[in-house]
Write a protein that holds these residues in place. Structure first.
Motif, PDB file in Angstrom:
ATOM      1  N   ASN A 158      72.872   8.548  70.907  1.00  0.00           N
ATOM      2  CA  ASN A 158      72.269   7.855  71.964  1.00  0.00           C
ATOM      3  C   ASN A 158      73.288   8.032  73.232  1.00  0.00           C
ATOM      4  N   LYS A 159      74.572   8.068  73.047  1.00  0.00           N
ATOM      5  CA  LYS A 159      75.670   8.140  73.950  1.00  0.00           C
ATOM      6  C   LYS A 159      75.635   9.730  74.472  1.00  0.00           C
ATOM      7  N   LEU A 160      75.424  10.666  73.748  1.00  0.00           N
ATOM      8  CA  LEU A 160      75.217  12.050  73.882  1.00  0.00           C
ATOM      9  C   LEU A 160      74.015  12.183  74.857  1.00  0.00           C
ATOM     10  N   LEU A 161      72.855  11.588  74.210  1.00  0.00           N
ATOM     11  CA  LEU A 161      71.899  12.054  74.988  1.00  0.00           C
ATOM     12  C   LEU A 161      71.762  11.475  76.591  1.00  0.00           C
ATOM     13  N   GLU A 162      72.330  10.398  76.693  1.00  0.00           N
ATOM     14  CA  GLU A 162      72.632   9.852  78.007  1.00  0.00           C
ATOM     15  C   GLU A 162      73.192  10.774  79.019  1.00  0.00           C
ATOM     16  N   SER A 163      74.479  11.539  78.338  1.00  0.00           N
ATOM     17  CA  SER A 163      74.983  12.451  79.143  1.00  0.00           C
ATOM     18  C   SER A 163      74.074  13.844  79.118  1.00  0.00           C
ATOM     19  N   TYR A 164      73.603  14.187  78.204  1.00  0.00           N
ATOM     20  CA  TYR A 164      72.721  15.516  78.393  1.00  0.00           C
ATOM     21  C   TYR A 164      71.653  15.395  79.299  1.00  0.00           C
ATOM     22  N   ASP A 176      81.076   9.596  79.012  1.00  0.00           N
ATOM     23  CA  ASP A 176      81.945   8.572  78.575  1.00  0.00           C
ATOM     24  C   ASP A 176      82.716   8.975  77.221  1.00  0.00           C
ATOM     25  N   PRO A 177      83.431  10.119  77.559  1.00  0.00           N
ATOM     26  CA  PRO A 177      84.397  10.724  76.448  1.00  0.00           C
ATOM     27  C   PRO A 177      85.008   9.542  75.450  1.00  0.00           C
ATOM     28  N   LEU A 178      85.633   8.578  76.353  1.00  0.00           N
ATOM     29  CA  LEU A 178      86.626   7.714  75.462  1.00  0.00           C
ATOM     30  C   LEU A 178      85.730   6.647  74.577  1.00  0.00           C
ATOM     31  N   TYR A 179      84.607   6.552  75.337  1.00  0.00           N
ATOM     32  CA  TYR A 179      83.448   5.566  74.316  1.00  0.00           C
ATOM     33  C   TYR A 179      83.191   6.328  73.142  1.00  0.00           C
ATOM     34  N   CYS A 180      82.920   7.706  73.081  1.00  0.00           N
ATOM     35  CA  CYS A 180      82.469   8.581  72.175  1.00  0.00           C
ATOM     36  C   CYS A 180      83.635   8.808  70.981  1.00  0.00           C
ATOM     37  N   HIS A 181      84.967   8.911  71.588  1.00  0.00           N
ATOM     38  CA  HIS A 181      86.166   9.030  70.781  1.00  0.00           C
ATOM     39  C   HIS A 181      86.193   7.941  69.871  1.00  0.00           C
ATOM     40  N   LYS A 182      86.152   6.708  70.485  1.00  0.00           N
ATOM     41  CA  LYS A 182      86.320   5.689  69.790  1.00  0.00           C
ATOM     42  C   LYS A 182      85.258   5.380  68.491  1.00  0.00           C
ATOM     43  N   ILE A 183      84.030   6.023  68.787  1.00  0.00           N
ATOM     44  CA  ILE A 183      82.972   6.183  67.794  1.00  0.00           C
ATOM     45  C   ILE A 183      83.457   6.925  66.639  1.00  0.00           C
ATOM     46  N   TYR A 184      83.994   7.994  66.891  1.00  0.00           N
ATOM     47  CA  TYR A 184      84.641   9.059  65.964  1.00  0.00           C
ATOM     48  C   TYR A 184      85.658   8.146  65.032  1.00  0.00           C
ATOM     49  N   GLN A 185      86.559   7.381  65.657  1.00  0.00           N
ATOM     50  CA  GLN A 185      87.345   6.887  65.000  1.00  0.00           C
ATOM     51  C   GLN A 185      86.924   5.737  64.045  1.00  0.00           C
ATOM     52  N   THR A 194      76.401   1.544  57.913  1.00  0.00           N
ATOM     53  CA  THR A 194      77.421   1.615  59.083  1.00  0.00           C
ATOM     54  C   THR A 194      77.421   2.944  59.654  1.00  0.00           C
ATOM     55  N   ILE A 195      77.658   3.861  58.784  1.00  0.00           N
ATOM     56  CA  ILE A 195      77.914   5.300  59.389  1.00  0.00           C
ATOM     57  C   ILE A 195      76.595   5.827  60.046  1.00  0.00           C
ATOM     58  N   ASP A 196      75.358   5.566  59.384  1.00  0.00           N
ATOM     59  CA  ASP A 196      74.111   5.842  60.123  1.00  0.00           C
ATOM     60  C   ASP A 196      74.066   5.203  61.291  1.00  0.00           C
ATOM     61  N   ASN A 197      74.258   3.991  61.460  1.00  0.00           N
ATOM     62  CA  ASN A 197      74.256   3.203  62.829  1.00  0.00           C
ATOM     63  C   ASN A 197      75.350   3.721  63.986  1.00  0.00           C
TER      64      ASN A 197
END
Length: 269
Positions: free
Chosen positions: A135-141, A100-109, A125-128
């Motif tokens: 977590n999202k990256l682990l789902e993909s990995y 889900d690249p769009l989801y991860c991109h929004k987290i970066y923003q 907030t940054i830690d969370n």
């Protein structure tokens, strides 16, 4: 503790871009690619598609370069002693596809926003946010069977939920992705755990519940707005998913409570 050194999203470079740090950084580096790129992995130069993630640990050799008209990514350099990073099962220095690249991109923003502004709970907030990203990256990995078409599937799923009233068919959806009906059914179920037509039904019932709770449409109007051509068919599917008829759902105490809590409601003063 997390300390961000630098972070950027939508970073863009020309086709001659090369990033070569033989001794690595003193901190962690996490990239999310938006374009194809060549990475040095296990001594070989390998081309990877867009929407990949790669994590570099401190002092790890870093090399990647553009292999198209431009190179673009989201990236973050950070220091941490948090175990969800330091003991991650993700193999450092090896790209992997993101589901889900769009989801991860929004987290970066969001991370960029928190990094720029000095809010009271900035560190928490940054830690969370970084925990969610990992977590999202682990789902993909851990998802070994990610289809190269996942980005297209994700866009199709979003379109289904944005436009549930369209007369969706499996053939129409397969034509949008230029693949066969059978292949679409297989990879959609594999990616989302539900068939594409079941997702169409779910999107329509979700919309119907919204109309029943927050709007004054008649049942007949809702049937049409949700893409149904047959009221009996709508009632049958609604009862199967919710356990209630549309009228029961509209009158149930929980839904009446939700109506009172509707933030869009305007009271007469």
């Amino acid at each position: 503790m997390i300390h961000i050194e630098f972070i950027e999203y939508d970073a863009s470079h020309s086709d001659d871009f090369v990033f070569d740090i033989p001794e690595g950084h003193d901190c962690w580096l996490l990239l999310l690619t938006q374009t194809p790129a060549i990475f040095l992995v296990d001594g070989d130069y390998r081309e990877y598609p867009s929407n990949c993630a790669i994590l570099y640990r401190p002092k790890q050799k870093i090399y990647y370069r553009a292999c198209a008209e431009k190179y673009a990514n989201d990236w973050i350099r950070f220091y941490t002693d948090e175990t969800y990073v330091t003991t991650t099962p993700i193999r450092c220095g090896v790209p992997f596809m993101i589901r889900d690249p769009l989801y991860c991109h929004k987290i970066y923003q969001l991370l960029v926003t928190e990094h720029v502004f000095n809010n009271n709970f900035k560190d928490i907030t940054i830690d969370n946010l970084l925990r969610i990203l990992f977590n999202k990256l682990l789902e993909s990995y851990n998802y070994k069977a990610v289809s190269p078409l996942f980005k297209n599937l994700n866009e199709l799923k979003l379109e289904i939920y944005h436009n549930p009233n369209i007369e969706w068919t499996v053939s129409k959806m397969a034509d949008k992705l230029n693949i066969s009906v059978g292949y679409l059914e297989d990879i959609y179920k594999s990616a989302f755990g539900v068939s594409c037509m079941d997702d169409v039904i779910n999107s329509r019932i979700n919309l119907a519940k919204k109309y029943l709770v927050y709007d004054n449409y008649t049942i007949a109007e809702i049937v049409t707005l949700c893409g149904y051509r047959n009221m009996e068919h709508f009632f049958r599917q609604f009862k199967k998913i919710t356990g209630l008829t549309p009228n029961q759902f509209r009158k149930s105490p929980y839904q009446l409570y939700k109506k009172e809590e509707n933030p869009n409601k305007i009271n007469n003063i």
